[in-house]
Structures are given as structure tokens and as C-alpha cells.
Design an enzyme around this catalytic site. Structure first.
Site, mmCIF file in Angstrom:
data_model
loop_
_atom_site.group_PDB
_atom_site.id
_atom_site.type_symbol
_atom_site.label_atom_id
_atom_site.label_comp_id
_atom_site.label_asym_id
_atom_site.label_seq_id
_atom_site.Cartn_x
_atom_site.Cartn_y
_atom_site.Cartn_z
ATOM 1 N N VAL A 181 4.097 -0.639 -7.941
ATOM 2 C CA VAL A 181 3.737 -0.307 -6.556
ATOM 3 C C VAL A 181 5.018 0.021 -5.810
ATOM 4 O O VAL A 181 6.069 -0.558 -6.066
ATOM 5 C CB VAL A 181 3.019 -1.465 -5.814
ATOM 6 C CG1 VAL A 181 1.605 -1.637 -6.312
ATOM 7 C CG2 VAL A 181 3.800 -2.755 -5.907
ATOM 8 N N SER A 182 4.941 0.981 -4.899
ATOM 9 C CA SER A 182 6.069 1.262 -4.023
ATOM 10 C C SER A 182 5.998 0.298 -2.854
ATOM 11 O O SER A 182 5.013 -0.435 -2.678
ATOM 12 C CB SER A 182 6.009 2.702 -3.511
ATOM 13 O OG SER A 182 4.900 2.862 -2.640
ATOM 14 N N THR A 183 7.035 0.295 -2.040
ATOM 15 C CA THR A 183 7.057 -0.602 -0.875
ATOM 16 C C THR A 183 5.861 -0.339 0.028
ATOM 17 O O THR A 183 5.205 -1.257 0.515
ATOM 18 C CB THR A 183 8.364 -0.400 -0.074
ATOM 19 O OG1 THR A 183 9.477 -0.652 -0.925
ATOM 20 C CG2 THR A 183 8.403 -1.347 1.129
ATOM 21 N N GLN B 161 2.283 -1.639 -1.452
ATOM 22 C CA GLN B 161 2.077 -3.014 -1.874
ATOM 23 C C GLN B 161 0.851 -3.662 -1.242
ATOM 24 O O GLN B 161 0.219 -4.528 -1.843
ATOM 25 C CB GLN B 161 3.331 -3.844 -1.580
ATOM 26 C CG GLN B 161 4.478 -3.469 -2.508
ATOM 27 C CD GLN B 161 5.613 -4.469 -2.458
ATOM 28 O OE1 GLN B 161 5.399 -5.668 -2.445
ATOM 29 N NE2 GLN B 161 6.833 -3.970 -2.433
#
Length: 219
Positions: free
Chosen positions: A10-12, A15
Site C-alpha cells: 500500500v502507498s501512504t 493505507q
């Protein structure tokens, strides 16, 4: 029982997004693995984008699959974009899987190179990626030749021959950072300082060259 690597990312920004969280991905992979009688080893990159394949846990998983003492039959992701958002990057991993003899599974697209149907889907994606790579390559080559005529360099370290840099980029199309370093060393090619290549130096030089080339192409 067959053992597979379950890869999560997951990217920031993602999330907290519904359907993209680590647990949602884990559950999707777990259901698929249970249906196929697989045991799963988990690797996850949290807070990282898919703009490139240079992610710590992904590279660790690919290195594990490349090991002579490989203890996993392949890698499985819940969604293709968890592995890569680039068709060309995904095709590079497919080529790597085929060359090294392990399976690649993207559950959402029905890609499962351990099955005939999944292999067919993968081959179709490979064809699209090869076309896209050729178009990008022709455009980049034309821009590089025009820039060379103007005496412009492409971000190669001053003591690094362009042939070495070009070889590095070609290897990275289908090899992990660690494998690229191994191949460069085996071919007797050194870094700009005359040292042996490592995964870290490959990543740094690739980033510098790619950034310079993109600037030329966009100019």
C-alpha cells in the site's frame, strides 16, 4: 504442500482506502491459496508506491525466488497494481518468472502462470508490453541521438562508459537489482570508481541515468 510468496503493498495515500488495505489483500490471497492448497510466506511494503519495482520487500521476495535453494514456487498478489502500475514493469517480472521457472499470480486479472489459461492471459499482456516498450524505446533512442549530436550527456557518472550504462538499463528491464549487479560483475564491468557493483549502486546509477533520459525525452 506448495509454498507461495504472498506480496502485499500500500502507498501512504492508500493505507486507509477501502479495498486496498493490507488486510483486504491478505484475505484475498489467503482465500485463493486455500482453494489451491498453498502455504503462504508473507512479504509487505507499506507506504510505498508502485512507480518502480525498487521496493525492499519486493526485491527481497524476488531474490528469494532466484536463490539456488528456492523454497517457494512463485509469488501471488491480490491485485496487479499491488505489484506494479506499469505494464512494462509487470512484463519484466513475467519474463523473470519464466526464465527462472517460478509462477506469477495476479488474482484480479486471472494471471496465473502455473495454469494454461493464466499463461495465455500473461502472454497477451506480454505482447502489449513488448509493443509499448518498443514505442518508448524508439522515442527514447531518437531523443538520445539528437542530444548526442548536441554534445549532451545522459547523467552517466564521468568515468562510467555509456556502453556500461546502457547495459545496466538493458539488464534492469528483466532482472532485479541484485541480479543486475551480479551480471555486470560477471561481465567484467565496473562502477565509475572501478569498484564491483552492488544492488545499491545499480539503483543509484539507474535513477540518475533514467532521470536524465526522461528530461531529454520531455524536452
Amino acid at each position: 504442500m506448495t509454498t507461495m510468496i504472498g506480496y502485499l503493498r500500500v502507498s501512504t495515500e492508500e493505507q486507509a482506502s477501502s479495498g486496498l488495505g493490507l488486510e483486504a489483500q491478505r484475505e484475498s490471497i489467503r482465500r485463493y491459496a486455500d482453494a489451491h492448497g498453498w502455504d503462504v510466506i508473507w512479504y509487505e511494503d507499506a507506504g510505498l508506491s508502485a512507480k518502480s519495482l525498487d521496493r525492499p520487500q519486493l526485491q527481497a521476495a524476488l531474490t528469494r525466488l532466484h536463490s539456488k535453494k528456492r523454497d517457494a514456487a512463485g509469488i501471488v498478489v491480490a491485485k496487479l497494481d499491488r505489484l506494479s502500475r506499469s505494464v512494462v514493469d509487470f512484463a519484466s517480472v513475467l519474463e523473470l518468472a519464466r526464465a527462472q521457472g517460478w509462477a506469477l499470480v495476479a488474482i484480479d486479472l486471472g494471471v496465473d502462470t502455473s495454469s494454461p489459461t493464466g499463461e495465455l492471459v500473461a502472454n497477451l499482456m506480454m505482447s502489449v508490453a513488448q509493443w509499448e516498450r518498443r514505442v518508448i524505446g524508439e522515442r527514447t533512442s531518437a531523443a538520445m541521438q539528437a542530444a548526442k549530436r548536441r554534445g549532451q550527456r545522459f547523467g552517466f557518472p564521468s568515468a562510467l562508459p555509456e556502453t556500461t550504462g546502457e547495459r545496466l538499463l538493458k539488464l534492469r528491464a528483466t532482472h532485479t537489482l541484485a541480479c543486475t549487479a551480479t551480471r555486470l560483475n560477471a561481465e567484467g564491468l565496473t562502477t565509475a570508481t572501478g569498484a564491483s557493483w552492488t544492488a545499491n549502486t545499480v539503483a543509484k546509477v539507474q535513477k540518475r541515468i533514467s532521470a536524465a533520459m526522461e528530461a531529454v525525452v520531455e524536452a
